[in-house]
Design a protein around this motif. Sequence first.
Motif, PDB file in Angstrom:
ATOM      1  N   ARG A 189       0.912  -0.873   0.010  1.00  0.00           N
ATOM      2  CA  ARG A 189      -0.123  -0.129   0.101  1.00  0.00           C
ATOM      3  C   ARG A 189       0.835   1.224   0.133  1.00  0.00           C
ATOM      4  O   ARG A 189       0.550   2.434  -0.720  1.00  0.00           O
ATOM      5  N   GLU A 190       2.271   1.325   0.887  1.00  0.00           N
ATOM      6  CA  GLU A 190       2.513   2.332   1.012  1.00  0.00           C
ATOM      7  C   GLU A 190       3.294   2.730  -0.127  1.00  0.00           C
ATOM      8  O   GLU A 190       3.559   3.803  -0.917  1.00  0.00           O
ATOM      9  N   SER A 230       0.636   5.191  -2.297  1.00  0.00           N
ATOM     10  CA  SER A 230       0.283   6.114  -2.015  1.00  0.00           C
ATOM     11  C   SER A 230       1.419   7.421  -1.475  1.00  0.00           C
ATOM     12  O   SER A 230       0.917   8.169  -1.547  1.00  0.00           O
ATOM     13  N   GLU A 231       2.181   7.203  -1.612  1.00  0.00           N
ATOM     14  CA  GLU A 231       3.539   7.535  -0.725  1.00  0.00           C
ATOM     15  C   GLU A 231       4.641   8.282  -2.796  1.00  0.00           C
ATOM     16  O   GLU A 231       4.008   7.277  -3.459  1.00  0.00           O
TER      17      GLU A 231
END
Length: 259
Positions: free
Chosen positions: A99-100, A103-104
């Motif tokens: 997920r990171e 999203s980052e």
Amino acid sequence: MPSWPESCGVVVGVANKRSLAWAIARAAHAAGARLVLTYQNERLRENVEDLAATLDPAPLLLPCDVSLDADIAALFARVGAEWPDGLDFLVHGAAFAPREAISEPFLKTSREAWRVALDVSAYSLVALANGAAPLMAARGGGSMLTLTYLGSERVFPNYNVMGVAKAALEASVRYLASDLGPQNIRVNAISAGPVKTLAAAGVSGFSSILRVYQERAPLRRNIETAEVAEAALFLLGPAGRGVTAEVLHVDCGYHAMGM
Ligand code: NAP
């Protein structure tokens, strides 16, 4: 490839009723194909089981985490036992990025997130192709199809390492098509427009991508999963017998636009 009613195929990547792989599985089933559906692990089995039960005859369900070579070997051993005359098609609809990483900023992609995203979303096609190819060769040929996205060619907000994985996936389609073509095995991809699925929901700001497509695609709308499924049947089946190493955009024409 035999006509649809005599054909048999493996579909990887059904998570729920919105999955692109499920739309393809349903369309292939409606055309008469016999199917094996896979699920990643026991936790996710029930979902796929419920969907499979809506088809008659129900597809065989087999476990396969595409990041595990042992699972892939066991899958194709079982498929070979089930269909001793061989396999006609494979649909690869598995993709994952931590997920990171979606999203980052892309700049912050960790080595581990890169490894996982490229392993699950790109290498898995190569691993599955290795398992499927001998069964297709036994049949005199076959067809493999994967699902990709325009984020391989252009930058979309937060698509990040998944775009890199899709670029690797599309290159893998061409190399696999070259290796397997002499056995009459075709390898293609559909580059689908955005659809709100479980995987897509993981990309931050995904709804703004849907909005922009609707405003700017030549057809001024987003695609429906049935449109991906019908294009998939073309590439998987006899009508697509002259097509390999291709990335077909099913995206209402968005890929052609400069802005
Ligand atoms: P989806 O329903 O969430 O399907 C993704 C599938 O990948 C799920 O079934 C997921 O299984 C599976 N998967 C993830 N890790 C796996 C692993 N280690 N082993 C086996 N399976 C694994 O989403 P989708 O949008 O239909 O995605 C299907 C394909 O279409 C993906 O390649 C995606 O990138 C591509 N695509 C999607 C869009 C879009 O806008 N939705 C556009 C273009 C291309 P679990 O859920 O069980 O983990």
